[in-house]
Write an enzyme that holds these catalytic residues in place. Structure first.
Site, PDB file in Angstrom:
ATOM      1  N   HIS A 193       2.113  -2.629   5.133  1.00  0.00           N
ATOM      2  CA  HIS A 193       1.868  -1.460   6.105  1.00  0.00           C
ATOM      3  C   HIS A 193       0.478  -1.853   6.170  1.00  0.00           C
ATOM      4  O   HIS A 193      -0.798  -2.422   6.519  1.00  0.00           O
ATOM      5  CB  HIS A 193       1.880   0.145   4.748  1.00  0.00           C
ATOM      6  CG  HIS A 193       3.315   0.195   4.207  1.00  0.00           C
ATOM      7  ND1 HIS A 193       4.077   1.398   4.994  1.00  0.00           N
ATOM      8  CD2 HIS A 193       3.709  -0.741   2.996  1.00  0.00           C
ATOM      9  CE1 HIS A 193       4.981   1.335   3.965  1.00  0.00           C
ATOM     10  NE2 HIS A 193       4.795   0.406   3.112  1.00  0.00           N
ATOM     11  N   TYR A 235       0.783   3.067  -2.748  1.00  0.00           N
ATOM     12  CA  TYR A 235       1.098   1.573  -2.508  1.00  0.00           C
ATOM     13  C   TYR A 235       0.514   0.810  -3.905  1.00  0.00           C
ATOM     14  O   TYR A 235      -0.252   1.040  -3.826  1.00  0.00           O
ATOM     15  CB  TYR A 235      -0.298   0.810  -1.110  1.00  0.00           C
ATOM     16  CG  TYR A 235       0.400   1.201   0.226  1.00  0.00           C
ATOM     17  CD1 TYR A 235       1.621   1.215   1.114  1.00  0.00           C
ATOM     18  CD2 TYR A 235      -0.743   2.633   0.823  1.00  0.00           C
ATOM     19  CE1 TYR A 235       1.422   1.878   2.630  1.00  0.00           C
ATOM     20  CE2 TYR A 235      -1.209   2.645   1.614  1.00  0.00           C
ATOM     21  CZ  TYR A 235       0.054   3.253   2.667  1.00  0.00           C
ATOM     22  OH  TYR A 235       0.444   3.780   4.008  1.00  0.00           O
ATOM     23  N   LYS A 274       8.122   4.548  12.970  1.00  0.00           N
ATOM     24  CA  LYS A 274       6.439   4.182  13.035  1.00  0.00           C
ATOM     25  C   LYS A 274       6.285   2.993  13.299  1.00  0.00           C
ATOM     26  O   LYS A 274       7.092   2.204  13.152  1.00  0.00           O
ATOM     27  CB  LYS A 274       6.000   4.731  11.817  1.00  0.00           C
ATOM     28  CG  LYS A 274       6.106   4.809  10.760  1.00  0.00           C
ATOM     29  CD  LYS A 274       5.280   5.038   9.488  1.00  0.00           C
ATOM     30  CE  LYS A 274       5.861   6.905   8.937  1.00  0.00           C
ATOM     31  NZ  LYS A 274       5.175   7.475   8.428  1.00  0.00           N
TER      32      LYS A 274
HETATM   33 ZN   LIG Z   1       3.811   2.246   6.438  1.00  0.00          ZN
END
Ligand SMILES: [Zn+2]
Length: 161
Positions: free
Chosen positions: A10, A45, A142
């Site tokens: 990410h 995360y 996204k």
């Molecule tokens: Zn992400």
């Protein structure tokens, strides 16, 4: 320990050159929704890669993260700081340090968890709208992580026994 099958990359979707840390992301994720945060119990995360390439630990690996809908139970989430240009448009803003930091983290994880089969970017888990087996750019929910992670890191998995 839960079974880890994949690592998902990410970006923090913040502007290039601005050095946020694990502490900032933790705050965004845990601030109550009414105050503009995600309202989660912990940072989403497992690892955060700062602009200088140093790697901070977020949520403990043993715990399921919150970073990719439908893929959290068997994955580890790595987030690098950046992903947007100065006009807030998606851009691969990884510094040389961050490229090294991500790769070192991946190598360590692959060694530690031989069950890892897959390294992809968040956007690669968007729905395959036209069913052709390829997640194309028009299908991305996204842009995260703003670079093509799968081909870049495939070679790391090839060295596996
Ligand atoms: Zn992400």
């Amino acid at each position: 320990m839960r079974k880890i099958n994949k690592v998902i990359i990410h970006c923090s979707a913040t502007k290039e050159g601005v050095n946020y840390t694990e502490k900032d992301i933790r705050k965004w994720h845990t601030t109550p929704k009414a105050q503009g945060g995600n309202g989660w119990k912990d940072i989403g995360y497992h690892f955060i890669v700062l602009l200088d390439g140093s790697v901070e630990v977020g949520r403990p690996i043993e715990q399921i993260g919150a970073h990719c809908a439908g893929h959290n139970t068997d994955s580890i989430g790595i987030c690098y700081i950046g992903g947007l240009d100065t006009n807030s448009k998606p851009k691969d803003t990884r510094t040389e340090g961050q490229k090294d930091g991500i790769e070192d983290t991946l190598k360590n994880l692959i060694e530690k968890y031989p069950s890892i089969q897959e390294i992809k970017g968040h956007r690669d888990y968007s729905p395959d709208l036209n069913g052709n087996g390829i997640i194309e750019s028009f299908e991305w929910l996204k842009a995260c992580p703003c670079f093509d992670a799968e081909p870049e890191y495939k070679r790391l998995l090839k060295n596996k026994r």
